[in-house]
Design a protein around this motif. Structure first.
Motif, PDB file in Angstrom:
ATOM      1  N   ASP A  38       0.599  -1.626  -0.031  1.00 14.50           N
ATOM      2  CA  ASP A  38       0.389   0.223  -0.123  1.00 14.50           C
ATOM      3  C   ASP A  38       0.446   1.064   0.402  1.00 14.50           C
ATOM      4  N   ALA A  39       2.233   0.955  -0.331  1.00 16.05           N
ATOM      5  CA  ALA A  39       2.987   2.466  -0.252  1.00 16.05           C
ATOM      6  C   ALA A  39       3.459   3.330  -1.403  1.00 16.05           C
ATOM      7  N   ALA A  40       3.206   4.604  -1.315  1.00 21.05           N
ATOM      8  CA  ALA A  40       3.035   5.266  -2.741  1.00 21.05           C
ATOM      9  C   ALA A  40       4.498   4.642  -3.179  1.00 21.05           C
ATOM     10  N   LEU A  41       4.518   4.773  -4.601  1.00 25.05           N
ATOM     11  CA  LEU A  41       6.210   4.381  -5.073  1.00 25.05           C
ATOM     12  C   LEU A  41       5.760   5.120  -6.599  1.00 25.05           C
ATOM     13  N   PRO A  42       7.068   5.493  -6.636  1.00 26.56           N
ATOM     14  CA  PRO A  42       7.058   6.398  -8.038  1.00 26.56           C
ATOM     15  C   PRO A  42       6.954   5.820  -9.131  1.00 26.56           C
ATOM     16  N   GLY A  43       5.813   6.911  -9.899  1.00 26.16           N
ATOM     17  CA  GLY A  43       5.571   6.337 -11.135  1.00 26.16           C
ATOM     18  C   GLY A  43       4.154   6.159 -11.258  1.00 26.16           C
ATOM     19  N   GLU A  44       2.850   5.841  -9.844  1.00 27.80           N
ATOM     20  CA  GLU A  44       2.104   5.694  -9.285  1.00 27.80           C
ATOM     21  C   GLU A  44       0.646   6.525  -9.682  1.00 27.80           C
ATOM     22  N   ASP A  45       1.410   7.880 -10.184  1.00 29.37           N
ATOM     23  CA  ASP A  45       0.663   8.671 -10.478  1.00 29.37           C
ATOM     24  C   ASP A  45       0.473   9.363 -12.294  1.00 29.37           C
ATOM     25  N   LEU A  46       1.263   7.705 -13.006  1.00 25.65           N
ATOM     26  CA  LEU A  46       1.321   7.949 -14.477  1.00 25.65           C
ATOM     27  C   LEU A  46      -0.087   7.682 -14.961  1.00 25.65           C
ATOM     28  N   VAL A  47      -0.767   7.037 -13.768  1.00 22.46           N
ATOM     29  CA  VAL A  47      -2.257   6.395 -14.733  1.00 22.46           C
ATOM     30  C   VAL A  47      -3.349   6.384 -13.996  1.00 22.46           C
ATOM     31  N   PRO A  48      -3.824   7.705 -13.807  1.00 24.58           N
ATOM     32  CA  PRO A  48      -4.760   7.502 -12.217  1.00 24.58           C
ATOM     33  C   PRO A  48      -5.922   6.761 -12.470  1.00 24.58           C
ATOM     34  N   GLY A  49      -6.381   5.798 -10.998  1.00 22.67           N
ATOM     35  CA  GLY A  49      -7.289   4.752 -10.817  1.00 22.67           C
ATOM     36  C   GLY A  49      -6.887   4.069 -12.123  1.00 22.67           C
ATOM     37  N   PRO A  50      -5.860   2.893 -11.550  1.00 23.61           N
ATOM     38  CA  PRO A  50      -6.231   1.985 -12.649  1.00 23.61           C
ATOM     39  C   PRO A  50      -6.761   0.826 -11.927  1.00 23.61           C
ATOM     40  N   ALA A  51      -7.372   0.043 -13.399  1.00 21.20           N
ATOM     41  CA  ALA A  51      -8.287  -1.241 -12.798  1.00 21.20           C
ATOM     42  C   ALA A  51      -8.057  -2.035 -11.996  1.00 21.20           C
ATOM     43  N   VAL A  52      -6.439  -2.218 -12.581  1.00 24.65           N
ATOM     44  CA  VAL A  52      -5.882  -3.182 -11.668  1.00 24.65           C
ATOM     45  C   VAL A  52      -4.761  -2.466 -10.836  1.00 24.65           C
ATOM     46  N   ALA A  53      -3.862  -2.708  -9.790  1.00 28.96           N
ATOM     47  CA  ALA A  53      -3.058  -2.221  -9.261  1.00 28.96           C
ATOM     48  C   ALA A  53      -2.369  -3.489  -8.189  1.00 28.96           C
ATOM     49  N   LEU A  54      -0.861  -3.645  -9.126  1.00 26.87           N
ATOM     50  CA  LEU A  54      -0.314  -4.967  -8.803  1.00 26.87           C
ATOM     51  C   LEU A  54       1.460  -3.845  -7.531  1.00 26.87           C
ATOM     52  N   THR A  55       1.292  -4.787  -6.702  1.00 29.85           N
ATOM     53  CA  THR A  55       2.744  -4.496  -5.784  1.00 29.85           C
ATOM     54  C   THR A  55       3.687  -5.563  -5.945  1.00 29.85           C
ATOM     55  N   GLN A  56       4.255  -6.033  -6.559  1.00 25.46           N
ATOM     56  CA  GLN A  56       5.154  -7.397  -6.098  1.00 25.46           C
ATOM     57  C   GLN A  56       6.707  -7.374  -5.440  1.00 25.46           C
ATOM     58  N   ALA A  57       7.035  -7.839  -4.835  1.00 31.18           N
ATOM     59  CA  ALA A  57       8.466  -7.561  -4.364  1.00 31.18           C
ATOM     60  C   ALA A  57       9.347  -8.900  -3.880  1.00 31.18           C
ATOM     61  N   ILE A  58      10.481  -8.450  -3.494  1.00 26.64           N
ATOM     62  CA  ILE A  58      11.739  -9.476  -3.414  1.00 26.64           C
ATOM     63  C   ILE A  58      13.199  -8.191  -2.957  1.00 26.64           C
ATOM     64  N   THR A  59      13.249  -9.415  -2.337  1.00 26.42           N
ATOM     65  CA  THR A  59      14.558  -8.533  -0.539  1.00 26.42           C
ATOM     66  C   THR A  59      16.201  -9.280  -1.689  1.00 26.42           C
ATOM     67  N   ILE A  60      16.893  -8.567  -1.911  1.00 25.11           N
ATOM     68  CA  ILE A  60      17.727  -9.178  -2.430  1.00 25.11           C
ATOM     69  C   ILE A  60      19.034  -9.150  -1.371  1.00 25.11           C
ATOM     70  N   ALA A  61      20.086  -9.725  -1.226  1.00 21.42           N
ATOM     71  CA  ALA A  61      21.204  -9.308  -0.199  1.00 21.42           C
ATOM     72  C   ALA A  61      22.555  -8.928  -1.394  1.00 21.42           C
TER      73      ALA A  61
END
Length: 159
Positions: A38-61
């Protein structure tokens, strides 16, 4: 001969809908921890009100400065997508994933196309903003979608 249980149909539909909702939510938040999805990320404002929003993450050492060179060379005509090549190539894309850093691919600029297929004038992502060693924001207005890669230092163990 067995008879159908009265009311079993609606119960089965409700269970299937609940399972689909939970699976979709899990895919939407793939790999995220806590409130990352749910955190704000760079570029989310490029498409206002998207039909689908995905945030996928990994941690890299590794620190962002070590990861950025691999992100900077994303693209079918460059370093590939570092995924399963057989999946990327199902449609005959002939994508090859890089196994080294290529200096010529290290400086993506806004407006340069991030190709989804090599040697084909297909729609791709056009970076609208690039901040080296931190994030790259891409958007494609034809598909009303945006994509952002955000590299943030983490004290967490890799997952």
């Amino acid at each position: 001969m067995s008879r159908p249980v009265p009311g079993a149909g609606p119960i089965a539909v409700a269970l299937a809908a609940t399972a689909a909702y939970r699976l979709a939510d899990r895919l939407r938040r793939w790999g995220t921890r806590g409130d990352e999805a749910d955190a704000a990320l760079p570029g989310e404002d490029l498409v206002p009100g998207p039909a689908v929003a995905l945030t996928q993450a990994i941690t890299i050492a590794a620190p962002p400065v070590a990861v950025w060179p691999w992100i900077a060379q994303l693209g079918a005509d460059k370093g590939g997508f570092y995924s399963y090549a057989w999946i990327e190539n199902l449609g005959g894309a002939q994508v090859v994933n890089a196994d080294r850093i290529v200096p010529a691919w290290q400086h993506p600029v806004p407006g340069e196309q991030l190709r989804l297929r090599p040697r084909v004038r297909s729609p791709g992502w056009r970076p609208w903003a690039v901040q080296s060693c931190r994030s790259g924001c891409c958007g494609a207005s034809a598909t009303a979608a945006s994509r952002s890669t955000d590299l943030a230092p983490s004290a967490s163990a890799p997952r």
